[in-house]
Write an enzyme that holds these catalytic residues in place. Structure first.
Site, PDB file in Angstrom:
ATOM      1  N   HIS A  15       0.620  -1.316   0.055  1.00  0.00           N
ATOM      2  CA  HIS A  15      -0.121  -0.263  -0.087  1.00  0.00           C
ATOM      3  C   HIS A  15       0.750   1.356  -0.079  1.00  0.00           C
ATOM      4  CE1 HIS A  15      -2.451   2.543   2.398  1.00  0.00           C
ATOM      5  NE2 HIS A  15      -3.879   2.523   1.466  1.00  0.00           N
ATOM      6  N   ARG A  16       1.144   1.875  -1.417  1.00  0.00           N
ATOM      7  CA  ARG A  16       2.021   3.255  -1.678  1.00  0.00           C
ATOM      8  C   ARG A  16       3.193   2.740  -1.200  1.00  0.00           C
ATOM      9  NH1 ARG A  16      -2.821   6.695   2.681  1.00  0.00           N
ATOM     10  NH2 ARG A  16      -4.450   5.852   1.969  1.00  0.00           N
ATOM     11  N   GLU A  42       1.534  -0.239  -5.458  1.00  0.00           N
ATOM     12  CA  GLU A  42       0.275   0.090  -5.378  1.00  0.00           C
ATOM     13  C   GLU A  42       0.344   2.256  -5.474  1.00  0.00           C
ATOM     14  OE1 GLU A  42      -3.657   1.830  -3.438  1.00  0.00           O
ATOM     15  OE2 GLU A  42      -1.612   1.892  -2.419  1.00  0.00           O
ATOM     16  N   ASP A  44      -0.548   5.876  -5.736  1.00  0.00           N
ATOM     17  CA  ASP A  44      -1.912   6.393  -6.210  1.00  0.00           C
ATOM     18  C   ASP A  44      -1.143   7.635  -7.618  1.00  0.00           C
ATOM     19  OD1 ASP A  44      -3.202   5.003  -3.901  1.00  0.00           O
ATOM     20  OD2 ASP A  44      -2.809   7.129  -2.793  1.00  0.00           O
ATOM     21  N   HIS A  57      -0.501  10.232  -2.640  1.00  0.00           N
ATOM     22  CA  HIS A  57      -1.797  10.081  -1.986  1.00  0.00           C
ATOM     23  C   HIS A  57      -2.891  11.300  -3.062  1.00  0.00           C
ATOM     24  CE1 HIS A  57      -4.863   8.918   0.500  1.00  0.00           C
ATOM     25  NE2 HIS A  57      -4.869   9.769   1.506  1.00  0.00           N
ATOM     26  N   GLU A 151      -3.890   3.722  -9.136  1.00  0.00           N
ATOM     27  CA  GLU A 151      -5.121   4.061  -8.747  1.00  0.00           C
ATOM     28  C   GLU A 151      -5.110   5.804  -9.232  1.00  0.00           C
ATOM     29  OE1 GLU A 151      -7.792   5.708  -5.428  1.00  0.00           O
ATOM     30  OE2 GLU A 151      -6.296   4.413  -4.354  1.00  0.00           O
ATOM     31  N   GLN A 188      -7.180   0.900 -10.545  1.00  0.00           N
ATOM     32  CA  GLN A 188      -8.676   1.151  -9.218  1.00  0.00           C
ATOM     33  C   GLN A 188      -8.895   2.426  -9.341  1.00  0.00           C
ATOM     34  OE1 GLN A 188      -6.703   0.424  -5.248  1.00  0.00           O
ATOM     35  NE2 GLN A 188      -4.848   0.451  -6.065  1.00  0.00           N
TER      36      GLN A 188
END
Length: 332
Positions: A15-16, A42, A44, A57, A151, A188
């Site tokens: 996650h990030r 991942e 963003d 983010h 994302e 996503q």
């Protein structure tokens, strides 16, 4: 690379990056995540003024960079309405990539992750291409594919200012030979319409993100009264399956908590999603007691194992090494 729900172990999505150990969305965080055993990293994605996709983010960057310490950019501080919420600060879409490359990342939650503040000021903001280059380099070095799980952040907003995220994303993925349903990619979004549009343009796997409350912002703009809770019903999942291959869910949608932060009985979400032929990836797993249910304070490994027992297909984790160990300790 895409896992099914037929007995394979869940995938680990950093996650990030390994954001429990390094400031999030930095090449250092992604590289450490790969070393710790993740399957996907991942980013963003937001856009620069000159249309380059970068990893942050949020498009407002005062919490994750040292922009406030750059007097040459003081004139760019402003207030904007992003997805219906007023935000004051500095926004990526007001900077060129060259300008953003003069900034340095910092820890987003320094009071909680004081250990990460030692890295403040060391790392640049990475582009999507730089992240892909890292994933490919490390994949070659370690002999297994490291996937990417981008994302699209605030897609309706970015489209409204002429900086649509989807077209450059697909261009970059195609240029880097990510093609087909089995490519090591998941795209996503918390919004729906951009995923539906993407489904007509690519065979790459798509993920509908579902939050614990509220609505997709494009629903608000379009006057659609459905909520994330509506999308999480059996009928809502069947609709999602028309354009996406997976759902990425807030963990409380599967295991709700009571008013004292203890876990309640699981919902039928995994079963319903699998009936609709959707994978289920759950976010976000973290070590800190602040994020853990009362049942697992001080013992984050057991939280993973409980979710594994419910048949999920992947976890978003800030600590991919803990996720990896929990997988090794669990009998699938």
């Amino acid at each position: 690379m895409v896992k099914t729900f037929t007995g394979d172990r869940p995938i680990i999505i950093a996650h990030r990056g390994a954001s429990g150990y390094r400031p999030e969305h930095t090449l250092a965080a992604y590289e450490l995540a790969i070393a710790l055993g993740t399957d996907y990293i991942e980013p963003d994605l937001v856009s620069t003024k000159d249309g380059v996709l970068i990893a942050r983010h949020e498009n407002e960057i005062s919490q994750t960079t040292d922009v406030a310490n750059h007097p040459e950019f003081s004139h760019l501080q402003t207030t904007k309405i992003i997805d219906g919420e007023a935000k004051n600060g500095w926004f990526t879409e007001d900077f060129t990539l060259t300008e953003l490359k003069t900034l340095r990342a910092k820890e987003r939650i320094p009071l909680m992750r004081t250990q990460n503040t030692q890295y403040d000021g060391l790392f640049e903001i990475p582009t999507l291409q730089e992240i892909i280059d890292l994933a490919k380099l490390k994949s070659a070095e370690i002999g297994r594919n490291i996937g990417i799980y981008p994302e699209t952040k605030h897609p309706t907003y970015f489209k409204s200012i002429g900086l649509s995220l989807e077209e450059p994303l697909l261009e970059i993925l195609q240029a880097n030979d990510y093609r087909g349903a089995n490519a090591p990619v998941f795209i996503q979004s918390f919004e729906v319409s951009n995923l539906q549009a993407l489904s007509t343009k690519t065979d790459l796997p798509l993920v509908q993100l579902l939050n614990i409350s509220g609505q997709p912002y494009d629903f608000i703009v379009n006057g659609d009264e459905r909520t994330y809770a509506d999308l999480a019903t059996a009928s809502g999942l069947r609709e999602i399956a028309k354009y996406a291959q997976a759902i990425g869910i807030h963990k409380n949608l599967l295991l709700p908590r009571d008013n004292i932060n203890k876990l309640r009985s699981p919902t039928s979400l995994v079963k319903d999603a699998h009936i609709a032929s959707l994978l289920v990836h759950v976010w976000t797993f973290r070590n800190e007691d602040f994020f853990l249910p009362l049942d697992f304070q001080g013992n984050p490994q057991e939280e993973y194992k409980l979710f594994f027992s419910l048949g999920i297909d992947g976890v978003f984790s800030d600590y991919p090494d803990i996720a990896k160990q929990a997988i090794l300790d669990f009998r699938f």
